[in-house]
Design a protein around this motif. Sequence first.
Motif, short mmCIF file in Angstrom:
data_model
loop_
_atom_site.label_atom_id
_atom_site.label_comp_id
_atom_site.label_asym_id
_atom_site.label_seq_id
_atom_site.Cartn_x
_atom_site.Cartn_y
_atom_site.Cartn_z
N SER A 38 3.71 -6.04 0.88
CA SER A 38 4.73 -5.43 0.03
C SER A 38 4.15 -4.77 -1.20
O SER A 38 3.47 -5.41 -2.01
CB SER A 38 5.73 -6.48 -0.41
OG SER A 38 6.50 -5.97 -1.47
N PHE A 39 4.41 -3.48 -1.35
CA PHE A 39 4.04 -2.81 -2.59
C PHE A 39 5.09 -3.03 -3.66
O PHE A 39 4.84 -2.80 -4.83
CB PHE A 39 3.80 -1.32 -2.35
CG PHE A 39 2.35 -0.99 -2.16
CD1 PHE A 39 1.78 -1.03 -0.91
CD2 PHE A 39 1.56 -0.67 -3.25
CE1 PHE A 39 0.43 -0.75 -0.73
CE2 PHE A 39 0.21 -0.40 -3.09
CZ PHE A 39 -0.36 -0.44 -1.83
N ASP A 40 6.30 -3.48 -3.25
CA ASP A 40 7.32 -3.82 -4.24
C ASP A 40 6.81 -4.94 -5.14
O ASP A 40 7.04 -4.95 -6.34
CB ASP A 40 8.61 -4.30 -3.56
CG ASP A 40 9.49 -3.14 -3.16
OD1 ASP A 40 9.09 -1.99 -3.44
OD2 ASP A 40 10.54 -3.39 -2.57
N THR A 41 6.15 -5.90 -4.52
CA THR A 41 5.64 -7.03 -5.30
C THR A 41 4.53 -6.57 -6.24
O THR A 41 4.50 -6.94 -7.40
CB THR A 41 5.12 -8.13 -4.35
OG1 THR A 41 6.18 -8.46 -3.45
CG2 THR A 41 4.70 -9.36 -5.13
N ILE A 42 3.62 -5.75 -5.72
CA ILE A 42 2.56 -5.19 -6.57
C ILE A 42 3.20 -4.48 -7.75
O ILE A 42 2.82 -4.69 -8.91
CB ILE A 42 1.67 -4.20 -5.78
CG1 ILE A 42 0.82 -4.95 -4.75
CG2 ILE A 42 0.78 -3.39 -6.74
CD1 ILE A 42 -0.08 -4.06 -3.93
N LEU A 43 4.21 -3.67 -7.44
CA LEU A 43 4.86 -2.87 -8.48
C LEU A 43 5.51 -3.75 -9.55
O LEU A 43 5.36 -3.51 -10.75
CB LEU A 43 5.91 -1.97 -7.83
CG LEU A 43 6.64 -0.98 -8.72
CD1 LEU A 43 5.68 0.00 -9.35
CD2 LEU A 43 7.69 -0.24 -7.91
N GLY A 113 5.33 7.58 0.09
CA GLY A 113 4.27 8.00 0.99
C GLY A 113 2.87 7.83 0.44
O GLY A 113 1.89 8.10 1.14
N SER A 114 2.76 7.40 -0.84
CA SER A 114 1.42 7.32 -1.44
C SER A 114 0.76 5.96 -1.28
O SER A 114 -0.43 5.82 -1.51
CB SER A 114 1.50 7.66 -2.94
OG SER A 114 2.07 6.58 -3.66
N ALA A 115 1.55 4.95 -0.91
CA ALA A 115 1.01 3.59 -0.85
C ALA A 115 0.32 3.34 0.48
O ALA A 115 0.87 3.65 1.54
CB ALA A 115 2.13 2.58 -1.07
N ARG A 123 -15.57 -3.09 4.96
CA ARG A 123 -15.23 -2.84 3.56
C ARG A 123 -14.23 -3.85 3.00
O ARG A 123 -13.95 -3.87 1.81
CB ARG A 123 -14.64 -1.44 3.38
CG ARG A 123 -15.62 -0.30 3.60
CD ARG A 123 -15.00 1.04 3.20
NE ARG A 123 -13.66 1.23 3.76
CZ ARG A 123 -13.44 1.69 4.98
NH1 ARG A 123 -14.45 2.01 5.75
NH2 ARG A 123 -12.21 1.84 5.43
N GLY A 124 -13.67 -4.68 3.85
CA GLY A 124 -12.63 -5.58 3.39
C GLY A 124 -11.31 -4.82 3.28
O GLY A 124 -11.15 -3.75 3.86
N THR A 125 -10.39 -5.39 2.51
CA THR A 125 -9.08 -4.77 2.38
C THR A 125 -9.03 -3.91 1.11
O THR A 125 -9.34 -4.40 0.03
CB THR A 125 -7.99 -5.85 2.31
OG1 THR A 125 -8.10 -6.68 3.46
CG2 THR A 125 -6.60 -5.24 2.25
N THR A 126 -8.65 -2.67 1.26
CA THR A 126 -8.50 -1.80 0.09
C THR A 126 -7.08 -1.25 0.07
O THR A 126 -6.43 -1.14 1.11
CB THR A 126 -9.50 -0.63 0.08
OG1 THR A 126 -9.34 0.11 1.29
CG2 THR A 126 -10.93 -1.13 -0.02
N TRP A 127 -6.61 -0.97 -1.11
CA TRP A 127 -5.25 -0.40 -1.23
C TRP A 127 -5.25 0.72 -2.24
O TRP A 127 -6.12 0.78 -3.12
CB TRP A 127 -4.25 -1.48 -1.65
CG TRP A 127 -4.54 -2.10 -2.99
CD1 TRP A 127 -5.36 -3.14 -3.26
CD2 TRP A 127 -4.00 -1.69 -4.24
NE1 TRP A 127 -5.38 -3.41 -4.60
CE2 TRP A 127 -4.55 -2.54 -5.23
CE3 TRP A 127 -3.11 -0.69 -4.64
CZ2 TRP A 127 -4.25 -2.41 -6.58
CZ3 TRP A 127 -2.80 -0.57 -5.98
CH2 TRP A 127 -3.36 -1.43 -6.94
N ASP A 128 -4.33 1.63 -2.11
CA ASP A 128 -4.15 2.63 -3.15
C ASP A 128 -2.70 3.10 -3.18
O ASP A 128 -1.97 2.97 -2.20
CB ASP A 128 -5.12 3.82 -2.99
CG ASP A 128 -5.04 4.46 -1.63
OD1 ASP A 128 -4.16 5.31 -1.43
OD2 ASP A 128 -5.87 4.08 -0.75
N ALA A 129 -2.31 3.56 -4.33
CA ALA A 129 -0.94 4.02 -4.51
C ALA A 129 -0.88 4.88 -5.77
O ALA A 129 -1.68 4.71 -6.68
CB ALA A 129 0.02 2.84 -4.64
N THR A 130 0.09 5.77 -5.79
CA THR A 130 0.37 6.53 -7.01
C THR A 130 1.72 6.06 -7.55
O THR A 130 2.68 5.91 -6.79
CB THR A 130 0.43 8.05 -6.71
OG1 THR A 130 -0.83 8.45 -6.17
CG2 THR A 130 0.70 8.84 -7.99
#
Length: 256
Positions: A38-43, A113-115, A123-130
């Motif tokens: 969930s990116f909601d939680t990150i946010l 659409g950016s997450a 590389r392990g787990t990577t994430w990105d978002a705007t």
Amino acid sequence: MKFTPLFSTLLATSFVLGTSAETFAIRGTNDNHRKLVSFDTILSLFTPVLEVVVRGALGASLDPLSLSLSVSQEIDSVVFSESCTAAATVTYKVGDLTGLGNFVIDNMAVVEGSADIDVSLFRGTTWDATFNVEGGLPEGLEAIVDAEITADACGVPYQQSVSGLLDALDARVNFSVGTSGSIPGFFGSPSVSSTTFADVDVTLGSIETSIDFGNGVEVDLASSGLEGAIIDAIIDAIVGPFADILNGALGGGFSL
Ligand SMILES: *[C@@H]1O[C@H](CO)[C@@H](O)[C@H](O)[C@H]1NC(C)=O
């Protein structure tokens, strides 16, 4: 870079992953890693952290912000007395500005659409978002001003200088922040490896001043166009330093 440790600590202690309504499928080379994150939680955790860090950086570096703006306007009709209305030149000199440190985030959202989360065995787990950040300065901005009026007031040379305060109200600041990071293991606390701030956009609603030239001289800031000119000059002066602080103090990587 004095805020990096604060930013890092806050991120490290509050960034966790969970699941909620809005979830994103994970791309990966290994189907065993295909899960929902969930990116909601990150946010929801990132928003207050970013606010604290941005406030700290702005407060330390830009509050006060040293300005020496001079805005002049020819005004067609200034009332000098009941029997005399004449053209005048009014100049406002705007000095040190206070209040930029009181930045608050009103709304922050992941750009649709950016997450993205990428799981790789190597590389392990990577994430990105705007993130789009909408904020404001509800306590307003304040500056010391010196104002001068010069005119040929119906044949009588007129010059007057006074000092006072200027309040800029309804200040709004939006910007975007592109973020990428990693997650140690799968359920560890994510870290941020880089942030890029862009599109800093500032608006000011109105200006109020305590300037009073006395002697019954009336200058209408709004209708004379002087208010708009002062607002434009202040915005021009704020945007660059604001973006520099975001990118300089917060824009690098954060090792958590
Ligand atoms: C900030 O974003 C909101 C929502 O998109 C918009 O209504 C507002 O005009 C923006 N303000 C600035 C200063 O860019």
